[in-house]
Design a protein around this motif. Structure first.
Motif, mmCIF file in Angstrom:
data_model
loop_
_atom_site.group_PDB
_atom_site.id
_atom_site.type_symbol
_atom_site.label_atom_id
_atom_site.label_comp_id
_atom_site.label_asym_id
_atom_site.label_seq_id
_atom_site.Cartn_x
_atom_site.Cartn_y
_atom_site.Cartn_z
ATOM 1 N N ASN A 40 41.443 54.895 34.997
ATOM 2 C CA ASN A 40 42.623 54.436 34.273
ATOM 3 C C ASN A 40 43.537 55.623 33.974
ATOM 4 O O ASN A 40 43.076 56.687 33.562
ATOM 5 N N THR A 45 49.079 52.653 39.516
ATOM 6 C CA THR A 45 50.131 51.661 39.336
ATOM 7 C C THR A 45 51.510 52.289 39.457
ATOM 8 O O THR A 45 52.431 51.674 39.998
ATOM 9 N N GLN A 85 49.070 43.432 38.202
ATOM 10 C CA GLN A 85 47.917 43.233 37.319
ATOM 11 C C GLN A 85 48.187 42.135 36.295
ATOM 12 O O GLN A 85 47.332 41.302 36.019
ATOM 13 N N ASP A 159 47.257 44.800 43.143
ATOM 14 C CA ASP A 159 46.963 45.737 42.057
ATOM 15 C C ASP A 159 45.945 45.097 41.121
ATOM 16 O O ASP A 159 46.278 44.223 40.322
ATOM 17 N N GLU A 160 44.691 45.538 41.250
ATOM 18 C CA GLU A 160 43.568 44.968 40.486
ATOM 19 C C GLU A 160 43.557 43.437 40.605
ATOM 20 O O GLU A 160 43.555 42.725 39.593
ATOM 21 N N ALA A 163 40.571 41.402 38.790
ATOM 22 C CA ALA A 163 40.182 41.730 37.419
ATOM 23 C C ALA A 163 40.155 40.458 36.572
ATOM 24 O O ALA A 163 41.164 39.763 36.435
ATOM 25 N N THR A 190 44.247 48.205 44.806
ATOM 26 C CA THR A 190 43.539 48.999 43.812
ATOM 27 C C THR A 190 42.501 48.075 43.181
ATOM 28 O O THR A 190 42.736 46.873 43.036
ATOM 29 N N THR A 191 41.376 48.621 42.833
ATOM 30 C CA THR A 191 40.320 47.789 42.263
ATOM 31 C C THR A 191 39.355 48.623 41.449
ATOM 32 O O THR A 191 39.135 49.800 41.732
ATOM 33 N N HIS A 192 38.817 48.009 40.383
ATOM 34 C CA HIS A 192 37.736 48.633 39.639
ATOM 35 C C HIS A 192 36.383 48.223 40.212
ATOM 36 O O HIS A 192 35.364 48.807 39.864
ATOM 37 N N TYR A 193 36.381 47.203 41.070
ATOM 38 C CA TYR A 193 35.145 46.766 41.704
ATOM 39 C C TYR A 193 34.981 47.555 43.008
ATOM 40 O O TYR A 193 35.409 47.124 44.074
#
Length: 322
Positions: A40, A45, A85, A159-160, A163, A190-193
């Protein structure tokens, strides 16, 4: 082949003095799936927003399918679809009206057949007359994707995108991504996974503190930075690694019942052969063994931690442009 997105010497400093991007260079190939990873606040972004024409750069250039995103904004933006997002739609409009309006914003002629195809692929066709206000969070996310695809873009930013969404939507989305790629659409996500990036992406970029610290083909990255481990369960526990094995990358488990050998792809054959020979020479017997290897998440965490001690970007080094 000319890249479909070309970023050169890109900087972004906000009025507060915070430098979100520093000297970013990036080429994205037509038809690939490119995953942009970073913690983060790393600048993901901001970079996407500049490419999409939402935020102006402080300096540098960005071309989208050959069009400068500042000087030729309309031509560049017409090539791009963006799934942001945040859930931001007109709550009192119907799904159909929202998606049709999005297509019209880009000067595209009405095409009900295309919109129906998009809505059906996203399991939204039966909701086409529903007000956005009445939809669940997951359905609203689907509407955002439909809006981004309404004008038939050649570049799609996600973008995510997954989520906080349910498993069904995540599955539908990745099926859709594969179909779009087969049609020649370039996907940047983009991804957090990170397991999703590992499964989907052709190339990986890692951004940290506003700087792009790595861009690599996924397979090459896994070979170069990935580590493998061979765990040998011992016949008899040890209280320490035998001195004759001290030159090897070996660790003894806390209970003394296993030896863990860490190696890379290049040293796999010779390293394991050396290990087994030296174990026999030292009289160390084992009853079981199994191997494991680094995931993309392991590599990402390693990259972020190893760069965490770097000094922050000098915000005063770049002039803010109005």
């Amino acid at each position: 082949m000319q890249p479909i997105i070309s970023v050169r010497n890109l900087d972004k400093t906000y009025a507060s003095g915070f430098q979100a991007l520093k000297n970013v260079d990036l080429d994205i190939r037509k038809g690939e799936i490119f995953a942009l990873l970073g913690p983060n606040g790393a600048g993901k972004t901001t970079l996407i927003s500049i490419i999409c024409g939402i935020v102006n750069p402080s300096s540098g250039t960005v071309l989208a399918d050959g069009h400068d995103v500042v000087a030729e904004y309309r031509a560049a933006r017409s090539k791009i679809g963006l799934v942001p997002q945040e859930l931001s739609t007109d709550a009192f409009e119907s799904v159909w009206s929202t998606v049709a309006f999005s297509r019209g914003l880009f000067g595209k002629a009405p095409d009900p057949a295309h919109l129906e195809k998009v809505l059906r692929e996203l399991s939204l066709w039966d909701k086409k007359d529903s007000k956005i206000l009445a939809l669940s969070g997951g359905m609203k996310r689907r509407v955002l994707i439909a809006k981004a695809l309404a004008h038939e873009p050649q570049i799609l930013f996600l973008d995510e995108p997954t989520a906080g969404v349910d498993v069904e939507l995540r599955h539908d989305m990745w099926q859709m991504v594969h179909r779009l790629r087969e049609q020649g659409v370039t996907i940047i996500l983009t991804t957090h996974y990170i397991e999703e990036a590992e499964q989907m992406a052709d190339r990986i970029g890692v951004i940290l503190k506003g700087e792009l610290i790595l861009v690599e083909d996924k397979a090459a990255l896994m070979r170069k930075l990935g580590k493998k481990q061979l765990t040998l369960t011992l016949q008899e526990p040890l209280d320490r690694v035998p001195e004759g094995l001290s030159g090897l990358p070996l660790e003894l488990s806390d209970d003394g019942n296993a030896l863990v050998y860490t190696f890379d792809v290049q040293s796999e054959r010779t390293g394991i052969a050396t290990l087994l020979r030296q174990l026999a020479e030292q009289g160390v017997d084992f009853k079981d063994l199994h191997s494991s290897e680094s995931s993309l998440e392991d590599i990402f965490v390693h990259l972020v931690r190893s760069n965490a001690s770097r000094p922050p970007v000098d915000a005063a080094a770049t002039e803010v442009r109005a």
